[in-house]
Write an enzyme that holds these catalytic residues in place. Sequence first.
Site, PDB file in Angstrom:
ATOM      1  N   GLY A  20       0.873  -1.415  -0.148  1.00  0.00           N
ATOM      2  CA  GLY A  20      -0.165  -0.061   0.066  1.00  0.00           C
ATOM      3  C   GLY A  20       1.506   1.395  -0.524  1.00  0.00           C
ATOM      4  O   GLY A  20       2.185   1.437  -0.350  1.00  0.00           O
ATOM      5  N   SER A  21       0.614   2.725   0.177  1.00  0.00           N
ATOM      6  CA  SER A  21       1.171   3.329   0.089  1.00  0.00           C
ATOM      7  C   SER A  21       2.137   3.825   1.607  1.00  0.00           C
ATOM      8  O   SER A  21       2.119   3.086   2.611  1.00  0.00           O
ATOM      9  CB  SER A  21      -0.281   4.858   0.387  1.00  0.00           C
ATOM     10  OG  SER A  21      -0.265   4.665   1.793  1.00  0.00           O
ATOM     11  N   GLY A  27       1.830   2.762   5.350  1.00  0.00           N
ATOM     12  CA  GLY A  27       3.559   1.786   6.085  1.00  0.00           C
ATOM     13  C   GLY A  27       4.095   2.252   7.578  1.00  0.00           C
ATOM     14  O   GLY A  27       4.442   1.585   8.155  1.00  0.00           O
ATOM     15  N   CYS A  36       1.951   0.484  -8.939  1.00  0.00           N
ATOM     16  CA  CYS A  36       2.664   0.930  -7.993  1.00  0.00           C
ATOM     17  C   CYS A  36       3.897   1.708  -8.219  1.00  0.00           C
ATOM     18  O   CYS A  36       5.453   2.470  -8.103  1.00  0.00           O
ATOM     19  CB  CYS A  36       3.051   0.037  -6.449  1.00  0.00           C
ATOM     20  SG  CYS A  36       3.666  -1.668  -6.890  1.00  0.00           S
ATOM     21  N   GLU A  41       3.128  10.874  -5.442  1.00  0.00           N
ATOM     22  CA  GLU A  41       3.060   9.800  -6.243  1.00  0.00           C
ATOM     23  C   GLU A  41       1.101   9.919  -6.123  1.00  0.00           C
ATOM     24  O   GLU A  41       0.705  10.407  -5.444  1.00  0.00           O
ATOM     25  CB  GLU A  41       3.060   8.661  -5.862  1.00  0.00           C
ATOM     26  CG  GLU A  41       2.508   7.768  -6.362  1.00  0.00           C
ATOM     27  CD  GLU A  41       2.633   5.718  -5.093  1.00  0.00           C
ATOM     28  OE1 GLU A  41       1.888   6.807  -3.918  1.00  0.00           O
ATOM     29  OE2 GLU A  41       2.656   4.806  -6.068  1.00  0.00           O
TER      30      GLU A  41
HETATM   31  P1  NAP Z   1      -3.079   2.433   0.955  1.00  0.00           P
HETATM   32  O1  NAP Z   1      -4.449   3.754   1.168  1.00  0.00           O
HETATM   33  O2  NAP Z   1      -1.907   2.672   2.197  1.00  0.00           O
HETATM   34  O3  NAP Z   1      -4.064   1.221   1.841  1.00  0.00           O
HETATM   35  C1  NAP Z   1      -3.824  -0.411   1.670  1.00  0.00           C
HETATM   36  C2  NAP Z   1      -4.173  -1.199   3.129  1.00  0.00           C
HETATM   37  O4  NAP Z   1      -3.947  -0.664   4.117  1.00  0.00           O
HETATM   38  C3  NAP Z   1      -5.855  -1.128   2.620  1.00  0.00           C
HETATM   39  O5  NAP Z   1      -6.105  -2.101   2.836  1.00  0.00           O
HETATM   40  C4  NAP Z   1      -5.982  -0.051   3.494  1.00  0.00           C
HETATM   41  O6  NAP Z   1      -7.225  -0.034   4.577  1.00  0.00           O
HETATM   42  C5  NAP Z   1      -4.682  -0.336   4.421  1.00  0.00           C
HETATM   43  N1  NAP Z   1      -4.754   0.250   5.577  1.00  0.00           N
HETATM   44  C6  NAP Z   1      -5.494   1.987   6.014  1.00  0.00           C
HETATM   45  N2  NAP Z   1      -5.178   2.468   7.040  1.00  0.00           N
HETATM   46  C7  NAP Z   1      -4.937   1.475   7.518  1.00  0.00           C
HETATM   47  C8  NAP Z   1      -3.764   1.405   8.835  1.00  0.00           C
HETATM   48  N3  NAP Z   1      -4.356   2.536   9.930  1.00  0.00           N
HETATM   49  N4  NAP Z   1      -3.239   0.445   9.568  1.00  0.00           N
HETATM   50  C9  NAP Z   1      -3.874  -0.784   8.538  1.00  0.00           C
HETATM   51  N5  NAP Z   1      -4.506  -0.974   7.560  1.00  0.00           N
HETATM   52  C10 NAP Z   1      -4.581   0.493   6.839  1.00  0.00           C
HETATM   53  O7  NAP Z   1      -3.226   2.320  -0.554  1.00  0.00           O
HETATM   54  P2  NAP Z   1      -4.081   2.289  -1.124  1.00  0.00           P
HETATM   55  O8  NAP Z   1      -4.808   3.481  -2.071  1.00  0.00           O
HETATM   56  O9  NAP Z   1      -5.004   0.436  -1.130  1.00  0.00           O
HETATM   57  O10 NAP Z   1      -3.137   1.194  -2.528  1.00  0.00           O
HETATM   58  C11 NAP Z   1      -2.433   2.485  -3.722  1.00  0.00           C
HETATM   59  C12 NAP Z   1      -0.567   2.162  -2.898  1.00  0.00           C
HETATM   60  O11 NAP Z   1      -0.630   1.161  -2.734  1.00  0.00           O
HETATM   61  C13 NAP Z   1       0.073   3.515  -3.839  1.00  0.00           C
HETATM   62  O12 NAP Z   1       0.842   4.137  -2.549  1.00  0.00           O
HETATM   63  C14 NAP Z   1       0.777   2.603  -4.050  1.00  0.00           C
HETATM   64  O13 NAP Z   1       2.031   2.675  -4.872  1.00  0.00           O
HETATM   65  C15 NAP Z   1       0.760   0.743  -2.966  1.00  0.00           C
HETATM   66  N6  NAP Z   1       1.097   0.305  -3.770  1.00  0.00           N
HETATM   67  C16 NAP Z   1       2.207  -0.717  -4.275  1.00  0.00           C
HETATM   68  C17 NAP Z   1       2.454  -1.815  -4.421  1.00  0.00           C
HETATM   69  C18 NAP Z   1       4.001  -2.349  -3.856  1.00  0.00           C
HETATM   70  O14 NAP Z   1       4.275  -3.757  -4.304  1.00  0.00           O
HETATM   71  N7  NAP Z   1       4.898  -1.687  -3.853  1.00  0.00           N
HETATM   72  C19 NAP Z   1       1.877  -2.339  -5.233  1.00  0.00           C
HETATM   73  C20 NAP Z   1       0.549  -2.558  -5.151  1.00  0.00           C
HETATM   74  C21 NAP Z   1       0.231  -0.546  -4.805  1.00  0.00           C
HETATM   75  P3  NAP Z   1      -8.564   1.120   3.718  1.00  0.00           P
HETATM   76  O15 NAP Z   1      -8.468  -0.398   2.490  1.00  0.00           O
HETATM   77  O16 NAP Z   1      -9.949   0.692   4.603  1.00  0.00           O
HETATM   78  O17 NAP Z   1      -8.258   1.994   3.310  1.00  0.00           O
END
Ligand code: NAP
Length: 497
Positions: A243-244, A248, A299, A400
Site C-alpha cells: 500500500g502507500s 506503511g 505502484c 505519487e
Molecule cells: P493504502 O491507502 O495505504 O491502503 C492499503 C491497505 O492498508 C488497505 O487495505 C487499507 O485499508 C489499509 N490501511 C489503511 N490504513 C491503515 C492502518 N492505519 N493500519 C493498517 N492498515 C491500514 O493504499 P491504497 O490506496 O489502497 O493503494 C495504493 C498504494 O499502494 C500506492 O501508494 C501504491 O504505490 C501502493 N502499492 C504498492 C505496491 C508494491 O508492490 N510496492 C503494489 C500495489 C500498490 P482501507 O482500504 O480501508 O483504506
Amino acid sequence: MTTNPKFNAKPAFLDGSVKKMLIDGRWVEAKAGRSFETFNPATGELLARVAEGDAEDVDLAVAAARRAFEGPWRSFKPNQRQNLILKLADLVSQHYEELCVLDTLDMGMPIGRSIQNRERVVGSVRYYAAQAMNIHGETIESSLDGEFFTAALKEPIGVVGAIIPWNSPLFATVKKISVALAAGCTLVLKPAEEAPLTPLRVGELCLEAGIPPGVVNIVSGFGETAGARLSAHPDVDKIAFTGSHFTGQKIIRASAVNVKKLSMELGGKSPNIIFADANLDKAVPGAAMATFNNAGQICCAGTRMYVERAIYDEFVARVAEFGSKMRVGNGLDLQTQMGPLVSTEQLTRVTDYLKIGQQEGAEAVTGGQRLTEGAFGKGNFVPPTVFRNVSDNMRIAREEIFGPVISAIPFDTVDEVVQRANDTPFGLGGGVWTRDVGKAHKVARRIRSGTVWVNAYNVMDPSVPFGGYKMSGFGREGGVHHVDEYLQTKALILNTD
Ligand code: NAP
Ligand code: MG
C-alpha cells in the site's frame, strides 16, 4: 460495447446478500453487525454490501490462525502444502474469467488486459507451490570442542497479517495466500475497502481447495479499525503490507508492540529514461503504457518520463498522441484500454494534481481534465494525461499521483539524468530505453530502485524478486527471496558426545 458472453453474466457471487468474512473456515457476519458498500467505479452502481470487520473480528481471526498454526497445519508436510496450493491454482484458473469480472466490477481494471494475465496470476500460484518443497536450511561445520552437529533450520514465522491495496485485488490476494501457505504459515488477510469482492471469492476457492479451517482467514473492513488492530495485534508474527508509504509508516509504528517481522511493498515515483538512440517505435507505446496501464494505478508506474533533449518535442508529442487515441471506458468492454479510477476519492486526488500541475506551470499536451460527457459522468474517468514543461521540483514530478499522468522532463547527459532520476525519496521501479547495451547496463546499475527494466516496462516474472529501495519499502515479493520473508532461522547446536 464489444463483449464476451463469459464476461457479461453477473457473477453468481453477487447475489444481493451481504458478503460475509472468512474466519476459521466459516462465513460469518461482523460481530458488531455492521456492513459497508462497495461500488462499480465505471457506473457508480452499488455492487454489494460487505461485512465490516473490526478489532473484535480480527481478534477472532488471529485466534483461529494461531490455533491452526499450532494445531493441524503444523504437521502438514511440504508436499501436502504444495498439493493444496496447486489445487488452489487449478481453481483460480478454472474461475479465472469470473475473478477478472469481479476485479473489473469492483475496481475498474479493463478485462481485455486482465484476461491476458492468466499465466502471470496462475503461474505465480504454481511458482509458490513449487517453493513449498524448496525450503532448505544448512548444516555448518562446527569448531566447538567436542562433537557437535550444528545447523540453521528454516521454520515458518507463524501467523501472518496480510494487508493489501485495491489496485490488483486478485493478484495481490493469491500471491499473499500462496506464499504464506508455501512457507507453512497461517494468515489473516485484510482486503482494501474499495475492492473486497475478489479476495472474498478467492476465500471460497481456498475452502473448495481443502485448505483447513483457520489457515486462511479474510476479514473485510477498514484500515483504521481492522487493519490497525491486525498491525498492533500481539499474537501476529508478521505483517506483509502492500500500500502507500503513509499507511506503511503507521503499520511500522503499530507493529513495534511485539516487534513483528515486516515486509513493506510501498509506492513510488519511478523514472523512465528515454535516450535519443532508442527504438522509438517501441519506446513510445512502452513509455505510455508504463503509466497508463491500469489507469496509472500501478505502484511502479514510470511517471517521471526523462527524455533526451534532442528527441524531447517529438517523443512527448508521440506519447501524447498514443494517449489521446486510447479507448477509455467501462472495463467490461473488451475494446477498453483504460478504465476508471477506483473511487471518487481517487478521482478528487488525481484531478487535484491535474490542477496543481497547471498552476505550477506545466502544460497538459493531452488530457488534463476529468471526462464528464455522457456515461463518463457516472464514473471516475480521467483520460491519459501528458504534462510537458515539467521541472524536477514540481509536485507532479515528486509525489505519487496514482493516476494516468506522465510528467515529461528533458535531460542532456547520462550523469545528469542518473542523478535526477535518483533524486526522489522512492525507489521502486525504473526504465531505460536505448539501443546501446553498455549504456543501458551502466544506467540500470546506477538507478537506486528495486527493479529496472531495459527496453521494457512493467513486465513481471514470478521467479524474479520485486520490491523497493528507500521509501518504497523493504522485503521482496517473487522469487526465492519472497518465501524467506515468511521463515525464521533457528540455530540447532546438538552435542552428540
Ligand atoms: P493504502 O491507502 O495505504 O491502503 C492499503 C491497505 O492498508 C488497505 O487495505 C487499507 O485499508 C489499509 N490501511 C489503511 N490504513 C491503515 C492502518 N492505519 N493500519 C493498517 N492498515 C491500514 O493504499 P491504497 O490506496 O489502497 O493503494 C495504493 C498504494 O499502494 C500506492 O501508494 C501504491 O504505490 C501502493 N502499492 C504498492 C505496491 C508494491 O508492490 N510496492 C503494489 C500495489 C500498490 P482501507 O482500504 O480501508 O483504506
Ligand atoms: Mg468497488
